[in-house]
Design an enzyme around this catalytic site. Structure first.
Site, PDB file in Angstrom:
ATOM      1  N   LYS A 236       0.839  -1.198   0.000  1.00 16.02           N
ATOM      2  CA  LYS A 236       0.000   0.000   0.000  1.00 16.02           C
ATOM      3  C   LYS A 236       0.876   1.252   0.000  1.00 16.02           C
ATOM      4  O   LYS A 236       0.698   2.155  -0.829  1.00 16.02           O
ATOM      5  CB  LYS A 236      -0.911   0.012   1.226  1.00 16.02           C
ATOM      6  CG  LYS A 236      -1.862   1.204   1.267  1.00 16.02           C
ATOM      7  CD  LYS A 236      -2.501   1.400   2.631  1.00 16.02           C
ATOM      8  CE  LYS A 236      -1.556   2.162   3.545  1.00 16.02           C
ATOM      9  NZ  LYS A 236      -2.198   2.585   4.805  1.00 16.02           N
ATOM     10  N   ASP A 254      -6.294   0.998   1.005  1.00 15.05           N
ATOM     11  CA  ASP A 254      -6.367   1.316   2.434  1.00 15.05           C
ATOM     12  C   ASP A 254      -7.737   0.896   2.969  1.00 15.05           C
ATOM     13  O   ASP A 254      -8.521   0.249   2.270  1.00 15.05           O
ATOM     14  CB  ASP A 254      -6.091   2.806   2.673  1.00 15.05           C
ATOM     15  CG  ASP A 254      -7.212   3.694   2.176  1.00 15.05           C
ATOM     16  OD1 ASP A 254      -8.131   3.193   1.481  1.00 15.05           O
ATOM     17  OD2 ASP A 254      -7.194   4.902   2.483  1.00 15.05           O
TER      18      ASP A 254
END
Length: 368
Positions: A236, A254
């Site tokens: 991420k 996320d």
């Protein structure tokens, strides 16, 4: 007058017999024709009567089947209605005789949506969000890749706003990877305290700074396989850096992204890597970075975790989860956050496009 000879008598007899035979054959044919005309009427009458009888039987049997089906499906419909508080009460409870109550909600994609229909709906949602948030951008303040990677690591378990309020002091004191690598951990901890989990975060940012200084000459690498080797950096964080500091497409999965793509039924996966693969397959690679911004912005401003503002959502007709939150337009508008609700955004130094669109910069740490 003379008498007929023997040959003439024979000919006359033969002609008489022939005429009689022809007359008999003709009579038999006429009789057969008459019988043929009468027989079909009798034969067809019976099937017609049988067909009418069958239709009458079918009409009697059909209501019984419908009522049985309705009795079986009615409890299921009631349970489903109990889970969907957004269903309009009057319409939800209205029922036709022997038919389960009909649910009425906003337009939603059909169950068993085809792959093609899913791709079209997903891309339309992204286009709609692009019109709502034309200025969408990463909501972490940064001036270079180093600041972005550190800020992204610090954003775990806290808001981007709190990170943006904290990093100015951090980067003022430690502007380069070499500076932060040689920092006193206790001093760094004190600066990072407002972000929460400050000891673990101090260890990560000092560790990744040392790795950058020792293994990459003090420069943030521009490859995924190198970024994920840095302490505290996962896929991420790596995609945030690649997409926003290097212009290389990536999907940022996320908590907001995960929540929304499942609500929209783009995927049922729960593992971030599998979500990334599933959603990435719905869009061209060039859309990935902007798609991430659009989804995350919508999750922070309108499609909240606990109480989505469904009544103020621009993509409500495309959302299978419509009704999980407030559907009344006036009440929903009161739930809007950041600039959609008239409040400042999360960046202290947002891009000019955001300010030109009416966005407000966030206040610094400790301000009233």
């Amino acid at each position: 007058m003379g008498e007929q000879g023997p040959d003439g008598g024979r000919k006359s007899a033969k002609a008489t017999k022939k005429a009689a035979l022809v007359e008999r054959v003709t009579a038999e044919k006429d009789a057969v024709k008459k019988a043929a005309k009468k027989t079909p009427a009798k034969k067809t009458a019976a099937p017609a009567k049988k067909a009418i009888a069958k239709k009458a039987t079918a009409k009697k049997a059909t209501p019984a089947k419908k009522s049985t089906s309705a009795r079986k499906t009615a409890p299921v419909a009631k349970r489903a209605a109990a889970k969907k508080p957004a269903v309009a009460p009057k319409k939800a409870t209205a029922a036709v005789e022997d038919v389960a109550p009909a649910k009425t909600v906003a337009a939603r994609p059909p169950r068993g949506e085809s792959r093609t229909a899913l791709v079209r709906r997903a891309r339309r949602i992204n286009r709609e969000l692009a019109e709502v948030y034309p200025y969408a951008h990463p909501e972490l303040d940064f001036e270079n890749p180093f600041q972005l990677v550190v800020a992204t690591v610090l954003s775990a378990q806290t808001t981007d706003l709190r990170v943006n309020q904290t990093t100015p002091a951090l980067f003022a004191k430690y502007p380069t990877p070499e500076d932060l690598a040689a920092a006193n951990p206790e001093e760094v901890e004190e600066i990072l305290r407002p972000t929460g989990f400050f000891r673990a975060k101090t260890k990560s940012v000092i560790g990744l700074s040392k790795a950058l200084a020792e293994d990459f000459g003090g420069e943030v690498p521009g490859r995924l396989e190198d970024l994920v080797k840095l302490p505290g950096v996962g896929r991420k964080t790596a995609f945030v850096v690649l997409g926003n500091a290097f212009g290389r497409p990536g999907i940022t999965v996320d908590t907001h992204f995960q929540r929304l793509v499942r609500r929209w039924e783009w995927t049922a996966e729960t593992d971030p890597d599998k979500i990334e693969a599933a959603v990435g397959a719905l869009f061209p690679k060039s859309d990935w970075t902007d798609l991430s911004h659009h989804v995350i912005w919508h999750g922070r401003r309108i499609c909240h975790a606990r109480k989505p503002a469904c009544g103020a959502c621009p993509i409500a007709p495309l959302c299978p989860a419509y009704g999980e939150g407030e559907t009344d337009p006036e009440k929903a508008r009161k739930l809007l956050k950041y600039e959609k609700g008239g409040f400042p955004g999360q960046r202290l130094n947002p891009p000019r496009a955001y300010l030109d669109a009416g966005g407000k910069p966030a206040p610094p740490l400790g301000s009233a």
